[in-house]
Scaffold this motif. Structure first.
Motif, PDB file in Angstrom:
ATOM      1  N   LEU A 135       0.840  -1.199   0.000  1.00  9.20           N
ATOM      2  CA  LEU A 135       0.000   0.000   0.000  1.00  9.20           C
ATOM      3  C   LEU A 135       0.871   1.244   0.000  1.00  9.20           C
ATOM      4  O   LEU A 135       0.665   2.175  -0.786  1.00  9.20           O
ATOM      5  CB  LEU A 135      -0.921  -0.010   1.218  1.00  9.20           C
ATOM      6  N   MET A 136       1.871   1.284   0.891  1.00  8.58           N
ATOM      7  CA  MET A 136       2.770   2.434   0.970  1.00  8.58           C
ATOM      8  C   MET A 136       3.585   2.597  -0.315  1.00  8.58           C
ATOM      9  O   MET A 136       3.760   3.712  -0.822  1.00  8.58           O
ATOM     10  CB  MET A 136       3.709   2.287   2.173  1.00  8.58           C
ATOM     11  N   ARG A 137       4.087   1.497  -0.840  1.00 11.62           N
ATOM     12  CA  ARG A 137       4.890   1.570  -2.069  1.00 11.62           C
ATOM     13  C   ARG A 137       4.059   2.056  -3.249  1.00 11.62           C
ATOM     14  O   ARG A 137       4.537   2.800  -4.108  1.00 11.62           O
ATOM     15  CB  ARG A 137       5.496   0.205  -2.368  1.00 11.62           C
ATOM     16  N   GLY A 138       2.797   1.631  -3.297  1.00  6.41           N
ATOM     17  CA  GLY A 138       1.918   2.092  -4.361  1.00  6.41           C
ATOM     18  C   GLY A 138       1.639   3.581  -4.257  1.00  6.41           C
ATOM     19  O   GLY A 138       1.577   4.290  -5.273  1.00  6.41           O
ATOM     20  N   ILE A 139       1.457   4.067  -3.036  1.00  4.61           N
ATOM     21  CA  ILE A 139       1.245   5.498  -2.834  1.00  4.61           C
ATOM     22  C   ILE A 139       2.476   6.282  -3.302  1.00  4.61           C
ATOM     23  O   ILE A 139       2.363   7.287  -4.003  1.00  4.61           O
ATOM     24  CB  ILE A 139       0.927   5.784  -1.357  1.00  4.61           C
ATOM     25  N   GLU A 140       3.660   5.822  -2.904  1.00  2.00           N
ATOM     26  CA  GLU A 140       4.874   6.537  -3.306  1.00  2.00           C
ATOM     27  C   GLU A 140       5.033   6.572  -4.826  1.00  2.00           C
ATOM     28  O   GLU A 140       5.339   7.623  -5.408  1.00  2.00           O
ATOM     29  CB  GLU A 140       6.115   5.895  -2.679  1.00  2.00           C
ATOM     30  N   ASN A 141       4.834   5.453  -5.476  1.00  2.00           N
ATOM     31  CA  ASN A 141       5.021   5.404  -6.929  1.00  2.00           C
ATOM     32  C   ASN A 141       4.010   6.275  -7.667  1.00  2.00           C
ATOM     33  O   ASN A 141       4.346   6.950  -8.653  1.00  2.00           O
ATOM     34  CB  ASN A 141       4.918   3.968  -7.431  1.00  2.00           C
ATOM     35  N   SER A 142       2.774   6.294  -7.206  1.00 12.01           N
ATOM     36  CA  SER A 142       1.715   6.945  -7.976  1.00 12.01           C
ATOM     37  C   SER A 142       1.525   8.426  -7.653  1.00 12.01           C
ATOM     38  O   SER A 142       0.856   9.139  -8.399  1.00 12.01           O
ATOM     39  CB  SER A 142       0.378   6.204  -7.794  1.00 12.01           C
ATOM     40  N   LEU A 143       2.116   8.909  -6.555  1.00  3.01           N
ATOM     41  CA  LEU A 143       2.057  10.342  -6.266  1.00  3.01           C
ATOM     42  C   LEU A 143       3.011  11.100  -7.177  1.00  3.01           C
ATOM     43  O   LEU A 143       4.144  10.679  -7.409  1.00  3.01           O
ATOM     44  CB  LEU A 143       2.453  10.615  -4.813  1.00  3.01           C
ATOM     45  N   ARG A 144       2.568  12.247  -7.641  1.00  5.61           N
ATOM     46  CA  ARG A 144       3.452  13.133  -8.380  1.00  5.61           C
ATOM     47  C   ARG A 144       4.393  13.864  -7.422  1.00  5.61           C
ATOM     48  O   ARG A 144       4.060  14.041  -6.249  1.00  5.61           O
ATOM     49  CB  ARG A 144       2.637  14.177  -9.145  1.00  5.61           C
TER      50      ARG A 144
END
Length: 218
Positions: free
Chosen positions: A158-167
């Motif tokens: 979940l955290m890794r997905g947030i980091e990757n997808s945030l601009r």
């Protein structure tokens, strides 16, 4: 704390078996007030672990009604699409501004680590499951379990997905319930799974749940 409404904004459509809590509408209102007060206008947004879309739709409603400023695109990502998509379709009729493209994405949040989602969103709103599989008794209902427990994936992804997808310059707002009785802190665990370009801050408390702000450096 935000000037939250003690009642739901709408009579939202939702499954009889599992109702969302006031935490969701409180989160939407508080983040709306942060963006209003700072004069921010995100262009692309994501309601992550969206369920029937309560958080994103409430945030969008406040922006339409009180600011007249809306994002151009709002995605709603939910793994249990077979249960939630019809409810989302009904609920989305409450917000009718055609300038925002609403898109229900029936996927596991692991997809946010894919290249197509890299630097995709200015703003992410998320009320995720709170418990790991070994933290409590599972229900006979697979649907309820997937709402409450990290079953389809885990907190790290979940955290890794947030980091990757945030601009760069983007923000995520996540509700975290500390699990000290199980020997771990959600806040510290979040930091372990994010790189040095991400900063974390607990902004306050929503009905006993911590509101985590995650920012990605420019």
């Amino acid at each position: 704390m935000s000037s939250v409404n003690p009642h739901y904004t709408f009579e939202y459509s939702q499954p009889e078996e599992y109702h969302f809590s006031h935490d969701s509408v409180f989160l939407a209102r508080q983040v709306y007030e942060i963006y209003r007060d700072e004069g921010l206008a995100p262009a692309t947004c994501l309601d992550l672990c969206a369920g029937c879309g309560i958080i994103g739709l409430d945030f969008l409603f406040h922006n339409q009604k009180e600011r007249g400023v809306v994002p151009r695109a709002f995605d709603f990502l939910e793994v249990q699409s077979e249960i939630y998509q019809d409810h989302f379709s009904k609920n989305s009729k409450h917000v009718t501004d055609s300038k925002t493209n609403l898109n229900f994405v029936g996927e596991n949040y692991d997809v946010l680590q894919a290249e197509k989602y890299k630097n995709q969103y200015d703003l992410i709103l998320c009320n995720p499951p709170y418990f790991h599989r070994d933290q409590g008794t599972l229900s006979p209902s697979d649907f309820k379990n997937r709402c409450r427990f990290f079953i389809d994936s885990d907190f790290a992804n979940l955290m890794r997905g947030i980091e990757n997808s945030l601009r760069p310059g983007g923000r995520a707002y996540v509700l975290l319930r500390e699990q000290r009785q199980h020997g771990w802190s959600a806040f510290h665990l979040a930091g372990q799974h994010l790189s040095s370009v991400m900063s974390l801050e607990i902004l306050g408390d929503i009905r006993g749940t911590s509101l985590l702000e995650i920012r990605k450096a420019n």
